[in-house]
Design an enzyme around this catalytic site. Structure first.
Site, PDB file in Angstrom:
ATOM      1  N   ASP A 123       3.295  -5.140  24.058  1.00  0.00           N
ATOM      2  CA  ASP A 123       2.857  -3.742  23.949  1.00  0.00           C
ATOM      3  C   ASP A 123       3.984  -2.846  23.449  1.00  0.00           C
ATOM      4  O   ASP A 123       3.761  -1.931  22.636  1.00  0.00           O
ATOM      5  CB  ASP A 123       2.364  -3.238  25.313  1.00  0.00           C
ATOM      6  N   HIS A 177      50.443 -85.645  11.142  1.00  0.00           N
ATOM      7  CA  HIS A 177      49.586 -85.156  10.048  1.00  0.00           C
ATOM      8  C   HIS A 177      50.413 -84.326   9.058  1.00  0.00           C
ATOM      9  O   HIS A 177      50.148 -83.152   8.830  1.00  0.00           O
ATOM     10  CB  HIS A 177      48.417 -84.334  10.613  1.00  0.00           C
TER      11      HIS A 177
END
Length: 847
Positions: free
Chosen positions: A165, A557
């Site tokens: 309002d 190895h």
């Protein structure tokens, strides 16, 4: 006759009489004039009959309205006009329920609707919306409670708020309102205000309102369903297309983001959007901090991301879609760039929040431009800004979307679609990061290989030790004639017969490691592959020397073992006459692979690599060391000045690489038991063949049989030390055992595990027994089947049996000692037992 004023005054003072009069006597023309449709009604008996007929027309009109493709607001406007007329309200309004930034809110959609008002007047412009949260006023109560209300006097209702309002200057006295729901979710609120001709809405008005509210619900639900379908369709398309583009581009984040964002532009439904990419640097370089520490430069006091980085957009990508599509990439954007000047992207980057703003021109916190931002006349109205966050919860960028195409503010659904996109983009950064890490890892690997090869690659001086072109020709190798180089190299290496290269009983002990390099070169000349495949003498020498340097200085190895395996392969092909099954290229590759088969061995087996979580075990899932040896050998092939196969054709080179795979992986004893049965079937098939040509065709015409024999040859070469003369084999066995014991020490001391007996130096006395078991379980099958396959290989089987006899003899001596100790122990136990039973009580002793 009464005048107009006196009639109006009487009717106002006698409302009950007025109601009865209008119910019975009102003219049809007056009623029909109030509605859009002109009805042809004849001889009405009462107002009630007219109302029923008119209500049917209204319903029919509304049903027709639902079938149109008009906007939701337009259809809702017509429904509100009917409601306003039927309940005799001063005006009606429709509020939509939506959410922004995770907070639900109400906004005016259709405002001040009367039976005669125009749609354009009642439709609220998005920039002029009245927006308030759902905890304010009776409208907010309806959205949360989801129940309708009839308020006779708003001043007596504690929930009433005069917020609207005050905004409009209107005075609300009473109201009739109800929410529109989709399931349990509110979509909007319909409100009728101020009863005309009364102080409140009656029960009849309430029933009529609720009846026609169904039409408003249908309109809203129809729009909501259509809108949500559009939302889900856009969401799926955004994710689908962005996903396809994200995975299509992995090279860098900028290209990834750009492809994904450009592809989905039509589904975002905004006029333009901008993506800012943040600098991901967390710490400055030390030299950048010196000016700050010296006080010459002020320390940074600006905004920072949640993880502590300075907010610095190093690049902005603008997607301008409002007219002609245009994309602008701005590296190092200025602070007054139109997308950054407001400060919103910086705020989002600093807080990692989603910010959804409407009517930004009215905002006081951010400095949005109120006028056009550029020469196109584009004005910012609504903004949705989101952080792009990666999997580490780091903000990598900010995506900001401007002006929804329909003019409305961005809502919760827009937030969800864009959030899904930005989350996906953020997570997809992981792809770029992973790709970048992969590249960096690959580059590190290449650098590491370069460093290793620099250390292991034979130098020119080392090559000259064998080639000696300086003394002979006074030239570097690359300047010499290749034929002359071959002649020179042949004279500088030993003859095969002088060092027993063609004998199975060959021993490397009399030779130095440097001599073995020369012997290796001799093997290739004896095969006749050097000149046939145009192997440069310098490259062959450097490769052979580099292979030797690639073996580590470990107990067993090492290079000597590597050479012995290569020599045995050479001997099997030549002396064992297995070469008849293979081409010259096959033989070349097989001998080269045999020399490389254990290159860079670490002195520990595959199981130890796994137990110790070594990087090799993480890299290779199976045949761990063998795959490493294979990769090393292929690394040598990739170096131009080490590649002895450089002059082969592409198909030939691929064959060589495949044969390296077969030969080197075959040395994994874990695979030996898988291939022995297949090899035995080949031997069983060829043994009864009287014609040698038939056996050759049976093997050489079948690539799989050739590979199975090749793999078994590699096993025979790898284990060949067990077939050497006893004086050689006994020394080699001790070297093998010593390396195993070294691994056992590591398992005990480093891994805190007890090694198996073969690796336990505390059980070294059991070596002869373990050697017999190894011969029986593993070795015997290999050489027995090869002696069946080719009689020329029988010397290896004979050497194996001779060594087993020696090991058995030592094992028996050790067992005899154990038996003697056990017998002596048993004898002592019996004597102690006899002395203990000499008439004495077992339960007590008398002193």
């Amino acid at each position: 006759m009464a005048d107009k004023d006196s009639v109006e005054k009487y009717l106002e003072n006698n409302p009950q009489f007025a109601k009865e009069y209008y119910d019975k006597k009102v003219r049809v023309e007056v009623i029909t004039a109030a509605f859009a449709e002109n009805l042809d009604i004849k001889d009405p008996s009462s107002y009630k009959d007219v109302s029923q007929i008119q209500e049917a027309t209204i319903i029919f009109d509304l049903i027709k309205e639902l079938q149109t493709e008009e906007a939701m607001e337009k259809s809702m406007h017509k429904v509100l006009q009917r409601i306003c007329l039927l309940v005799n309200a001063d005006r009606c309004s429709y509020f939509v329920v939506r959410a922004r930034n995770g907070i639900p809110e109400l906004a005016t959609c259709l405002f001040d609707v009367t039976p005669t008002s125009k749609y354009e007047t009642n439709l609220v412009n998005p920039l002029a919306e009245i927006v308030f949260p759902t905890d304010v006023g009776i409208v907010g109560l309806l959205a949360t409670s989801k129940k309708g209300v009839n308020v006779p006097d708003v001043k007596q209702n504690p929930k009433f708020s005069d917020f609207v309002d005050k905004q409009t200057g209107y005075t609300t006295k009473n109201m009739l309102a109800a929410p529109i729901l989709s399931g349990k979710d509110p979509l909007g609120v319909v409100m009728a205000l101020n009863k005309v001709g009364g102080t409140e809405f009656t029960k009849v008005d309430e029933d009529l309102f609720n009846k026609y509210l169904n039409f408003a619900s249908v309109v809203a639900l129809q729009h909501y369903t259509k809108y949500m379908w559009n939302v889900e369709s856009r969401r799926s398309q955004v994710l689908l297309w962005s996903a396809s583009k994200v995975f299509e581009e992995l090279t860098d984040i900028e290209r990834q983001f750009h492809k994904a964002l450009y592809t989905v532009r039509t589904y975002l439904q905004c006029e333009r959007y901008s993506v800012g990419l943040l600098d991901m640097t967390k710490e400055k370089e030390f030299y950048d901090e010196w000016p700050v520490k010296l006080g010459d430069v002020e320390p940074y006091k600006g905004p920072k991301t949640p993880d502590g980085r300075e907010v610095n957009f190093y690049k902005i990508i603008d997607y301008l879609l409002e007219a002609k599509e245009e994309i602008k990439v701005i590296p190092g954007p200025p602070a007054d760039h139109w997308a950054l000047v407001s400060g919103l992207p910086t705020y989002v980057a600093e807080n990692a929040f989603i910010c959804n703003m409407m009517n930004v021109a009215a905002d006081d916190y951010f400095a949005f431009q109120k006028a056009a931002v550029d020469e196109t006349g584009f004005v910012i109205k609504n903004v949705l800004s989101l952080p792009i966050v990666n999997k580490k919860e780091e903000v990598v960028g900010v995506a900001t979307f401007f002006n929804r195409k329909d003019g409305k503010p961005f809502d919760e659904q827009d937030e969800q679609i864009t959030e899904a996109l930005t989350q996906f983009l953020g997570w997809s950064v992981l792809n770029c990061d992973t790709y970048d890490k992969l590249n960096k890892t690959e580059w590190k690997k290449e650098i590491a290989q370069e460093m290793v090869l620099y250390q292991t690659r034979a130098s020119l001086a080392e090559v000259q030790e064998i080639l000696n072109t300086k003394d002979k020709f006074d030239m570097d190798p690359e300047d010499c004639d290749q034929k002359e180089m071959y002649k020179l190299l042949r004279t500088n290496i030993p003859e095969a017969k002088d060092v027993d290269l063609l004998e199975f009983h060959f021993s490397d002990f009399p030779l130095s490691e440097f001599d073995l390099i020369k012997c290796g070169i001799r093997c290739f000349f004896e095969l006749g592959v050097v000149e046939k495949f145009k192997v440069p003498a310098e490259i062959l020498t450097r490769w052979m020397y580099t292979v030797r340097k690639g073996y580590r200085d470990i107990t067993y190895h090492n290079w000597r073992h590597g050479f012995n395996v290569g020599q045995t392969m050479f001997c099997l092909l030549q002396t064992g006459r297995l070469r008849k099954y293979y081409s010259d290229l096959d033989a070349f590759a097989m001998v080269a692979a045999a020399f490389c088969h254990d290159i860079d061995h670490r002195g520990t087996n595959n199981l130890y690599q796994t137990k110790s979580a070594a990087p090799l075990a993480k890299l290779h899932g199976s045949s761990i060391l063998e795959r490493h040896h294979l990769e090393y050998s292929k690394t040598l092939m990739a170096e131009e000045n080490l590649n002895i196969f450089q002059n082969l054709q592409k198909r030939q080179f691929e064959t060589v690489q495949h044969l390296h795979d077969v030969c080197i992986i075959a040395t994994d004893l874990a695979l030996y038991f898988k291939k022995r049965t297949m090899f035995q079937k080949i031997v069983d098939a060829t043994e009864p063949m009287p014609d040698e040509k038939e056996a050759i065709a049976y093997v050489s015409n079948n690539p799989t049989r050739k590979e199975i024999i090749m793999a078994m040859m590699m096993t025979g070469c790898d284990l060949s030390a067990i077939t050497k003369p006893w004086e050689v084999q006994s020394k080699v066995a001790l070297m093998v055992a010593a390396e195993f014991w070294e691994q056992g020490d590591l398992e005990r001391n480093v891994l805190q595990q007890e090694p198996i007996p073969m690796m336990d130096r505390n059980k070294s006395a059991e070596l002869p027994k373990m050697q017999c078991g190894f011969i029986d379980f593993v070795c015997s099958f290999v050489y027995k089947e090869f002696s069946r396959f080719h009689k020329e290989i029988t010397p290896m089987f004979d050497g194996l049996n001779n060594n087993r006899a020696h090991w058995k003899e030592l094992a028996d001596v050790y067992q005899a000692k154990l038996d003697a100790i056990a017998n002596e122990k048993k004898k002592l136990e019996e004597e102690n037992k006899k002395d203990g039973d000499g008439g004495k009580s077992k339960t007590c002793t008398i002193f």
